[in-house]
Design an enzyme around this catalytic site. Structure first.
Site, PDB file in Angstrom:
ATOM      1  N   GLY A 193      40.711  66.636  38.380  1.00  0.00           N
ATOM      2  CA  GLY A 193      40.747  66.326  36.952  1.00  0.00           C
ATOM      3  C   GLY A 193      40.879  67.524  36.028  1.00  0.00           C
ATOM      4  N   MET A 236      47.796  60.345  42.993  1.00  0.00           N
ATOM      5  CA  MET A 236      48.550  60.568  44.221  1.00  0.00           C
ATOM      6  C   MET A 236      49.047  59.266  44.846  1.00  0.00           C
ATOM      7  SD  MET A 236      48.913  63.665  44.299  1.00  0.00           S
ATOM      8  CE  MET A 236      48.263  65.303  44.056  1.00  0.00           C
ATOM      9  N   HIS A 272      54.151  67.310  37.542  1.00  0.00           N
ATOM     10  CA  HIS A 272      54.365  67.639  38.953  1.00  0.00           C
ATOM     11  C   HIS A 272      54.377  69.167  39.122  1.00  0.00           C
ATOM     12  CE1 HIS A 272      55.565  67.069  43.048  1.00  0.00           C
ATOM     13  NE2 HIS A 272      56.471  68.015  42.882  1.00  0.00           N
ATOM     14  N   ASN A 317      43.625  68.769  34.854  1.00  0.00           N
ATOM     15  CA  ASN A 317      44.601  68.402  33.815  1.00  0.00           C
ATOM     16  C   ASN A 317      44.014  67.405  32.827  1.00  0.00           C
ATOM     17  OD1 ASN A 317      47.413  69.654  34.160  1.00  0.00           O
ATOM     18  ND2 ASN A 317      46.770  69.190  36.252  1.00  0.00           N
TER      19      ASN A 317
HETATM   20  C1  GAR Z   1      48.206  68.869  39.655  1.00  0.00           C
HETATM   21  O1  GAR Z   1      48.633  70.116  40.146  1.00  0.00           O
HETATM   22  C2  GAR Z   1      49.364  67.919  39.477  1.00  0.00           C
HETATM   23  O2  GAR Z   1      50.542  68.546  39.078  1.00  0.00           O
HETATM   24  C3  GAR Z   1      49.510  67.365  40.884  1.00  0.00           C
HETATM   25  O3  GAR Z   1      48.179  67.141  41.280  1.00  0.00           O
HETATM   26  C4  GAR Z   1      47.348  68.165  40.713  1.00  0.00           C
HETATM   27  C5  GAR Z   1      46.132  67.506  40.114  1.00  0.00           C
HETATM   28  O4  GAR Z   1      45.184  68.470  39.748  1.00  0.00           O
HETATM   29  N1  GAR Z   1      50.316  66.178  40.918  1.00  0.00           N
HETATM   30  C6  GAR Z   1      51.176  65.884  41.897  1.00  0.00           C
HETATM   31  O5  GAR Z   1      51.306  66.566  42.893  1.00  0.00           O
HETATM   32  C7  GAR Z   1      51.998  64.625  41.671  1.00  0.00           C
HETATM   33  N2  GAR Z   1      53.015  64.501  42.631  1.00  0.00           N
HETATM   34  P1  GAR Z   1      43.980  68.084  38.804  1.00  0.00           P
HETATM   35  O6  GAR Z   1      43.309  66.855  39.415  1.00  0.00           O
HETATM   36  O7  GAR Z   1      43.073  69.267  38.821  1.00  0.00           O
HETATM   37  O8  GAR Z   1      44.514  67.805  37.442  1.00  0.00           O
END
Ligand code: GAR
Length: 196
Positions: free
Chosen positions: A15, A93, A112, A17
């Site tokens: 989380g 995901m 992404h 982001n």
């Molecule tokens: C992020 O790096 C996002 O870009 C990636 O998951 C991570 C989540 O991090 N998303 C993907 O790979 C989608 N295909 P977070 O939970 O710390 O925000």
């Protein structure tokens, strides 16, 4: 008075982001409210962040349903009750079904951690690092029912230096993500993307 845009965030893990979006919305006083966090695990860090920020959480455990469509119906019902205008995927995901995407056409955004169309899927950072590319980055795009294949909204490159480790690359990508996603959200709000 400016209408507040009501958004849901969907996430599966840490989380960071989600936290960056919340912080920016508050600091920049964006006319946005995150009215719901949808999460597909019941033991992940993003849930604690939502609780701290008093964002209501809807947890969906897919294996409790016969198929993806049935699980998604529960989410759609919740989001309809929440009267949301759009969705931000932040590390969710899972691939959404066509039925789900159709419910919010051009109103679901994803981030992404690679320069699409290179390295789609769950391991964008590792895949780019292991391939040996010298430039990777971050993409923000509209969601369709493919894997990270909707129309691109914004991209920012990140160089992979010879002395970068996977960990240092991950840190660089996340730093870019945490700035880019809120900025693009601000731009999309200004453009009225979530208005029907
Ligand atoms: C992020 O790096 C996002 O870009 C990636 O998951 C991570 C989540 O991090 N998303 C993907 O790979 C989608 N295909 P977070 O939970 O710390 O925000």
């Amino acid at each position: 008075m400016e209408k507040i845009t009501r958004l849901a965030v969907m996430a599966s893990g840490n989380g960071t982001n989600f936290a960056a979006l919340l912080a920016y919305i508050k600091q920049a006083k964006l006319p946005v409210e995150i009215v719901r966090l949808v999460v597909d695990h019941d033991d992940v860090k993003v849930i604690d962040l939502a609780k701290e920020a008093q964002v209501p959480v809807f947890t969906i455990i897919y294996k409790d349903y016969p198929n993806r469509e049935t699980a998604e119906k529960q989410i759609l019902q919740q989001l309809a009750d929440d009267e949301i205008d759009g969705i931000l995927l932040a590390g969710y995901m899972r691939i959404l079904t066509p039925q789900f995407v159709k419910a919010y056409p051009q109103k679901i955004i994803n981030i992404h951690p690679a320069l699409l169309p290179s390295f789609p899927g769950r391991h964008g950072i590792d895949d780019a690092y292991n391939y040996g590319v010298k430039v990777t980055g971050v993409t923000i795009h509209f969601v369709n029912d493919g894997v990270d294949s909707g129309k691109i909204i914004a991209q920012e490159p990140v160089r992979i230096k010879d002395d970068d480790s996977l960990d240092s690359l991950e840190a660089k990508i996340h730093t870019v993500e945490h700035k880019l996603y809120p900025k693009i959200l601000q731009k999309l709000i200004k453009e009225g993307v979530f208005k029907s």
